[in-house]
Structure formats: structure tokens, C-alpha cells
Design an enzyme around this catalytic site. Sequence first.
Site, PDB file in Angstrom:
ATOM      1  N   GLU A 274       0.805  -1.226   0.000  1.00 30.79           N
ATOM      2  CA  GLU A 274       0.000   0.000   0.000  1.00 30.79           C
ATOM      3  C   GLU A 274       0.838   1.276   0.000  1.00 30.79           C
ATOM      4  O   GLU A 274       0.305   2.371  -0.241  1.00 30.79           O
ATOM      5  CB  GLU A 274      -0.943  -0.011   1.209  1.00 30.79           C
TER       6      GLU A 274
ATOM      7  N   GLU B 226       7.005 -22.164   7.561  1.00 30.34           N
ATOM      8  CA  GLU B 226       7.514 -21.289   8.622  1.00 30.34           C
ATOM      9  C   GLU B 226       8.552 -21.981   9.500  1.00 30.34           C
ATOM     10  O   GLU B 226       9.214 -21.351  10.311  1.00 30.34           O
ATOM     11  CB  GLU B 226       6.374 -20.779   9.487  1.00 30.34           C
TER      12      GLU B 226
END
Length: 273
Positions: free
Chosen positions: A81, A112
Site C-alpha cells: 500500500e 515457517e
Amino acid sequence: MEFIKTTEQDSKYNHLEKMSVSELLININNEDKTVPIAVEKTIPQIEKLVTNIVTRMNNGGRLFYIGAGTSGRLGIVDASECPPTFGVPHELIVGLIAGGDTAIRKAVEFAEDDTKQGWKDLQQHNISENDTVIGIAASGTTPYVIGALKECNNNNILTACITCNQDSPLSKVSKHPIEVIVGPEFVTGSSRMKAGTAQKLVLNMISTAVMIQLGKVKGNKMVDMQLSNHKLVDRGTKMIMSELNVSEEIATELLNKHKNVRIAISNYDKKNK
């Protein structure tokens, strides 16, 4: 001493399945109200980190977010953004997630848990000493993130973290640990809830404060935003009208010519002095 994750402790609420919709929403909202207070306690740590990031970016550095699951997705959202909001290059703030872009939409099993892949992912971007890496992990125990930050420390790259547990393994490998202690989740262990909200708030604070410090806002307006849709073109036109006290016709003409609010205002000022 054993490391205790408050994010994994039992919810303060029980028999959730017996609650009405109203009770569920009110109780979730009551828990959510505690998050900004927890974030407020970390402002001194966030301030030190932002100051360091600004200095490094002024020297050509970049900012990387690295995480897994919800934490990784939040970093990617914040990074993605910044270009449309502040007109900065896409490579200035980069979000990385365990499992790669596939993991943005669909969980990648055991991604992960790889202690080496985080550093490999950072190396794909030619990471250097001018850069800053923020590890995001609610638990503070994600191997992908901890392994990446350890290697960053070995290579004199500034490290930070956003976590929701105190004295976590991740905090211990971060030069700038930000620990937002939100306590047990409404649904036990569901750290996409309060912990995710806390991480999002801190990311908003970091990127917005950094961009303002770098001069990407004028007054309170996003004068460097990308004009990528009609809504933003309309917003840009109104900014120019307000700043220069000109008609919509002139503002539209200036924006069409310069394709940037800041440049349109600056050039008009110079021309009319």
C-alpha cells in the site's frame, strides 16, 4: 526459565458456542478495545525504530517485512500500500512471507519451520547494510523469521520485530524489539485476532511516520499518491483546488498535465509568483 506464550493461553471466555451472536460480537469488541492501549505502551520503541529507518532510507536503504501466516500477510499488505499512497517505488518497502507468494492466499505447510529460507528470500533482493528488516511473528517463535534476523545481525543489517509475547526468542535476536502484549485471544490461540490487529496498528504507525518524515505528505495530504483510479484522480483534483484556490477546471488541467499533485502545485506556484 520456560518461555510462556500469552497468545496461546486459554481465553477468558468459555462456552463460546452457547453465546448469542450479540454476545459474541460484544465480547470480541471488548477484547479488541484493549489492543490500542497495549500498542500505546510500545510507542518509545517504535519511535527509536522509525528514527533509525528514516536515517537509513535517506542513505539509500530499504525496509523489509518478513513473517509467516497472518503476520507475513500483514507485512505484505502494508508494503504493497505504500507505493500507491506515497508514490514510492515498489522495491523501497518489501513484504516477504514464508512459502512465497502462494502463501498469501493459501497456507503452505511447514514453510515457517525452515530456519534458512528467510535469509535466502532476503538475499533474492540483494539485501545490504543500509537496509532494515522487521520480523513479524505474534508468537515470537517462528523459525523462518528468527533464522532470517540472526543472519541479518551477522551481516550488520538493522533488525527489529513486532511480536505479542514478552521476552520471546524473536525479541532476543532483534535490535529493536516491539512487544505488544495483548494477552489471550477470544478464541484460544487465534492470533489473527487481537495479535493481528496489534501488528497492523504498529505497521501503520511505522510506515506512515517514516513516509511523513521522508517528506511524502504535505500538510495532511497524500500529494505523491499514484493516480491509479477515478477516486484518486478526483481526490487529487480537490487537493489542488484547495491548495491553490483555483477552479475544478484549472485543477483538472494541471493534474492532467503533471500527473502528480505535488508537481502540479509546485509548478503553478512558481509560474504565478
